[in-house]
Design a protein around this motif. Structure first.
Motif, PDB file in Angstrom:
ATOM      1  N   ARG A 206       0.835  -1.198   0.000  1.00 35.57           N
ATOM      2  CA  ARG A 206       0.000   0.000   0.000  1.00 35.57           C
ATOM      3  C   ARG A 206       0.875   1.255   0.000  1.00 35.57           C
ATOM      4  O   ARG A 206       0.625   2.210  -0.745  1.00 35.57           O
ATOM      5  N   ALA A 207       1.950   1.236   0.785  1.00 38.14           N
ATOM      6  CA  ALA A 207       2.883   2.366   0.823  1.00 38.14           C
ATOM      7  C   ALA A 207       3.590   2.525  -0.524  1.00 38.14           C
ATOM      8  O   ALA A 207       3.760   3.645  -1.019  1.00 38.14           O
ATOM      9  N   ARG A 208       3.990   1.418  -1.127  1.00 33.18           N
ATOM     10  CA  ARG A 208       4.663   1.449  -2.423  1.00 33.18           C
ATOM     11  C   ARG A 208       3.772   2.054  -3.506  1.00 33.18           C
ATOM     12  O   ARG A 208       4.244   2.754  -4.386  1.00 33.18           O
ATOM     13  N   PHE A 209       2.467   1.765  -3.419  1.00 36.48           N
ATOM     14  CA  PHE A 209       1.513   2.283  -4.396  1.00 36.48           C
ATOM     15  C   PHE A 209       0.939   3.637  -3.969  1.00 36.48           C
ATOM     16  O   PHE A 209       0.045   4.165  -4.611  1.00 36.48           O
ATOM     17  N   ASP A 210       1.464   4.175  -2.851  1.00 40.61           N
ATOM     18  CA  ASP A 210       1.054   5.483  -2.340  1.00 40.61           C
ATOM     19  C   ASP A 210      -0.456   5.553  -2.112  1.00 40.61           C
ATOM     20  O   ASP A 210      -1.126   6.499  -2.529  1.00 40.61           O
TER      21      ASP A 210
ATOM     22  N   THR B 111      -3.627   5.258   0.810  1.00 37.83           N
ATOM     23  CA  THR B 111      -4.007   5.232   2.214  1.00 37.83           C
ATOM     24  C   THR B 111      -4.848   3.977   2.459  1.00 37.83           C
ATOM     25  O   THR B 111      -5.321   3.339   1.505  1.00 37.83           O
ATOM     26  N   GLN B 112      -5.068   3.664   3.720  1.00 36.06           N
ATOM     27  CA  GLN B 112      -5.951   2.536   4.032  1.00 36.06           C
ATOM     28  C   GLN B 112      -7.341   2.803   3.470  1.00 36.06           C
ATOM     29  O   GLN B 112      -7.987   1.904   2.936  1.00 36.06           O
ATOM     30  N   GLU B 113      -7.796   4.040   3.564  1.00 31.66           N
ATOM     31  CA  GLU B 113      -9.118   4.418   3.059  1.00 31.66           C
ATOM     32  C   GLU B 113      -9.207   4.226   1.547  1.00 31.66           C
ATOM     33  O   GLU B 113     -10.196   3.702   1.030  1.00 31.66           O
TER      34      GLU B 113
ATOM     35  N   VAL C  92     -11.397  -1.936  -3.001  1.00 31.11           N
ATOM     36  CA  VAL C  92     -11.787  -3.344  -2.849  1.00 31.11           C
ATOM     37  C   VAL C  92     -13.135  -3.529  -2.154  1.00 31.11           C
ATOM     38  O   VAL C  92     -13.567  -4.650  -1.915  1.00 31.11           O
ATOM     39  N   GLY C  93     -13.795  -2.426  -1.820  1.00 30.49           N
ATOM     40  CA  GLY C  93     -15.155  -2.505  -1.291  1.00 30.49           C
ATOM     41  C   GLY C  93     -15.300  -2.918   0.158  1.00 30.49           C
ATOM     42  O   GLY C  93     -16.241  -3.622   0.508  1.00 30.49           O
ATOM     43  N   VAL C  94     -14.355  -2.478   1.000  1.00 30.20           N
ATOM     44  CA  VAL C  94     -14.445  -2.758   2.440  1.00 30.20           C
ATOM     45  C   VAL C  94     -14.205  -1.460   3.204  1.00 30.20           C
ATOM     46  O   VAL C  94     -13.959  -0.415   2.615  1.00 30.20           O
ATOM     47  N   THR C  95     -14.226  -1.535   4.523  1.00 28.52           N
ATOM     48  CA  THR C  95     -13.954  -0.352   5.349  1.00 28.52           C
ATOM     49  C   THR C  95     -12.453  -0.209   5.599  1.00 28.52           C
ATOM     50  O   THR C  95     -11.695  -1.170   5.462  1.00 28.52           O
ATOM     51  N   ARG C  96     -12.068   1.000   5.993  1.00 29.29           N
ATOM     52  CA  ARG C  96     -10.675   1.245   6.361  1.00 29.29           C
ATOM     53  C   ARG C  96     -10.266   0.348   7.530  1.00 29.29           C
ATOM     54  O   ARG C  96      -9.153  -0.163   7.589  1.00 29.29           O
ATOM     55  N   GLN C  97     -11.193   0.115   8.442  1.00 26.54           N
ATOM     56  CA  GLN C  97     -10.915  -0.728   9.604  1.00 26.54           C
ATOM     57  C   GLN C  97     -10.577  -2.160   9.186  1.00 26.54           C
ATOM     58  O   GLN C  97      -9.743  -2.816   9.820  1.00 26.54           O
ATOM     59  N   THR C  98     -11.226  -2.647   8.141  1.00 24.09           N
ATOM     60  CA  THR C  98     -10.935  -3.993   7.637  1.00 24.09           C
ATOM     61  C   THR C  98      -9.506  -4.059   7.114  1.00 24.09           C
ATOM     62  O   THR C  98      -8.770  -5.006   7.411  1.00 24.09           O
TER      63      THR C  98
END
Length: 71
Positions: free
Chosen positions: A14-18, A20-22, A28-34
């Motif tokens: 995720r960091a490599r692709f810049d 955020t979790q959000e 992918v259709g989920v929450t940031r918490q997931t």
């Protein structure tokens, strides 16, 4: 009986692709918490969710998720 854990590189990728979790969560259709729970190893994603995450990173499953066995 051995304890098996699903390990992953989601945070690193995720960091490599810049992303955020959000942002990843929306893709992918989920929450940031997931996403946060997956990164910490607290949640094992469904096969479909894992494949969708791999698709975002253009990587095969075995380069994103793998099993760790603890005897």
């Amino acid at each position: 009986m051995a304890f098996v854990k699903l390990n992953n590189r989601v945070k690193e990728l995720r960091a490599r692709f810049d992303l955020t979790q959000e942002q990843l969560a929306k893709k992918v259709g989920v929450t940031r918490q997931t996403i946060a729970a997956i990164e910490k190893g607290d949640y094992v994603p469904s096969l479909l969710l894992a494949l969708n995450i791999c698709k975002v990173f253009h990587l095969p499953m075995e380069e994103t998720f793998w099993l760790l066995e603890d005897d």
